[in-house]
Design a protein around this motif. Structure first.
Motif, PDB file in Angstrom:
ATOM      1  N   THR A  83       0.834  -1.205   0.000  1.00  0.00           N
ATOM      2  CA  THR A  83       0.000   0.000   0.000  1.00  0.00           C
ATOM      3  C   THR A  83       0.864   1.249   0.000  1.00  0.00           C
ATOM      4  OG1 THR A  83      -1.797  -1.131   1.147  1.00  0.00           O
ATOM      5  CG2 THR A  83      -1.784   1.262   1.269  1.00  0.00           C
ATOM      6  N   LEU A  84       1.883   1.258   0.832  1.00  0.00           N
ATOM      7  CA  LEU A  84       2.780   2.414   0.871  1.00  0.00           C
ATOM      8  C   LEU A  84       3.545   2.569  -0.446  1.00  0.00           C
ATOM      9  CD1 LEU A  84       4.099   2.124   4.535  1.00  0.00           C
ATOM     10  CD2 LEU A  84       2.448   3.762   3.624  1.00  0.00           C
ATOM     11  N   GLU A 111      -5.202   6.638  -1.881  1.00  0.00           N
ATOM     12  CA  GLU A 111      -5.902   5.849  -0.868  1.00  0.00           C
ATOM     13  C   GLU A 111      -7.357   6.293  -0.816  1.00  0.00           C
ATOM     14  OE1 GLU A 111      -6.998   3.164   1.438  1.00  0.00           O
ATOM     15  OE2 GLU A 111      -4.840   3.169   1.125  1.00  0.00           O
ATOM     16  N   ILE A 154      -2.109   7.559   7.320  1.00  0.00           N
ATOM     17  CA  ILE A 154      -0.907   7.668   6.490  1.00  0.00           C
ATOM     18  C   ILE A 154      -0.416   9.102   6.444  1.00  0.00           C
ATOM     19  CG2 ILE A 154      -0.030   7.424   4.132  1.00  0.00           C
ATOM     20  CD1 ILE A 154      -1.791   4.952   3.874  1.00  0.00           C
ATOM     21  N   GLU A 155      -1.339  10.079   6.421  1.00  0.00           N
ATOM     22  CA  GLU A 155      -0.931  11.487   6.425  1.00  0.00           C
ATOM     23  C   GLU A 155      -0.198  11.845   7.707  1.00  0.00           C
ATOM     24  OE1 GLU A 155      -4.203  14.083   5.650  1.00  0.00           O
ATOM     25  OE2 GLU A 155      -4.546  13.259   3.652  1.00  0.00           O
ATOM     26  N   ALA A 192       3.565   7.108   8.386  1.00  0.00           N
ATOM     27  CA  ALA A 192       3.478   5.751   7.843  1.00  0.00           C
ATOM     28  C   ALA A 192       3.629   4.718   8.961  1.00  0.00           C
ATOM     29  CB  ALA A 192       4.541   5.545   6.782  1.00  0.00           C
ATOM     30  N   PHE A 231       0.349   4.172  10.652  1.00  0.00           N
ATOM     31  CA  PHE A 231      -0.516   3.363   9.789  1.00  0.00           C
ATOM     32  C   PHE A 231      -0.171   1.886   9.923  1.00  0.00           C
ATOM     33  CE2 PHE A 231      -0.243   1.261   5.562  1.00  0.00           C
ATOM     34  CZ  PHE A 231      -1.561   0.880   5.466  1.00  0.00           C
TER      35      PHE A 231
END
Length: 157
Positions: A74-75, A84, A93-94, A97, A100
């Motif tokens: 995903t990253l 996303e 995530i904002e 990371a 998350f």
């Protein structure tokens, strides 16, 4: 006069002791021996065991590994230009990371542990909770395949 000696009838008395919530078996210090339900008459209820079948443990480990791989992919998709769509994950995530990944692995681990503990609980006729574990494993496998396909598309452009 005759003396009568009273003999207690202990056959109907339940001599089992209550198990404390944190005991040596729960903490993993002492290994239990129970793989299945205790008695045939108890079948159908929620049966809890001390040891789990190898395929169930392997399924749980595979789910956790695929969850970590899902976070990694995903990253990578986001770095390659993806977006996303899940707003909760986007907020995590904002922020960072690491937050998350930690949140994703913690929630997945908690769910897998609860599903593994209750693996013998019968949902309907022939469906047990352990079947949910196998469905989650199949779902994660499909998701990883889809994410690899997305990465190929993003790299191609």
């Amino acid at each position: 006069m005759t003396d009568v000696i009273a003999i207690a009838d202990n056959r109907k008395q339940d001599r089992r002791q209550a198990m404390p919530f944190f005991c040596t078996y729960h903490l993993g210090i002492k290994a239990g021996r129970r793989f299945g339900e205790r008695r045939v008459t108890a079948r159908g209820g929620a049966g809890y065991v001390d040891r789990y079948a190898g395929n169930l443990v392997l399924c749980a480990i595979a789910i956790l590994l695929l969850s970590a791989l899902d976070a990694y992919l995903t990253l990578n998709i986001l770095v390659s230009g993806g977006e996303e769509l899940n707003w909760f994950v986007a907020v995590l995530i904002e922020e960072s990371a690491g937050k998350f990944v930690a949140c994703k692995l913690a929630l997945t681990s908690l769910a897998v542990v609860l599903l593994t503990i209750h693996h013998n609980v019968r949902l309907t006729g022939r469906i047990h909770v352990r079947h949910i574990n196998y469905a989650v494993l199949a779902g994660y496998s499909t998701l990883i395949g889809y994410e690899l396909y997305l990465l190929e598309l993003l790299v191609a452009y």
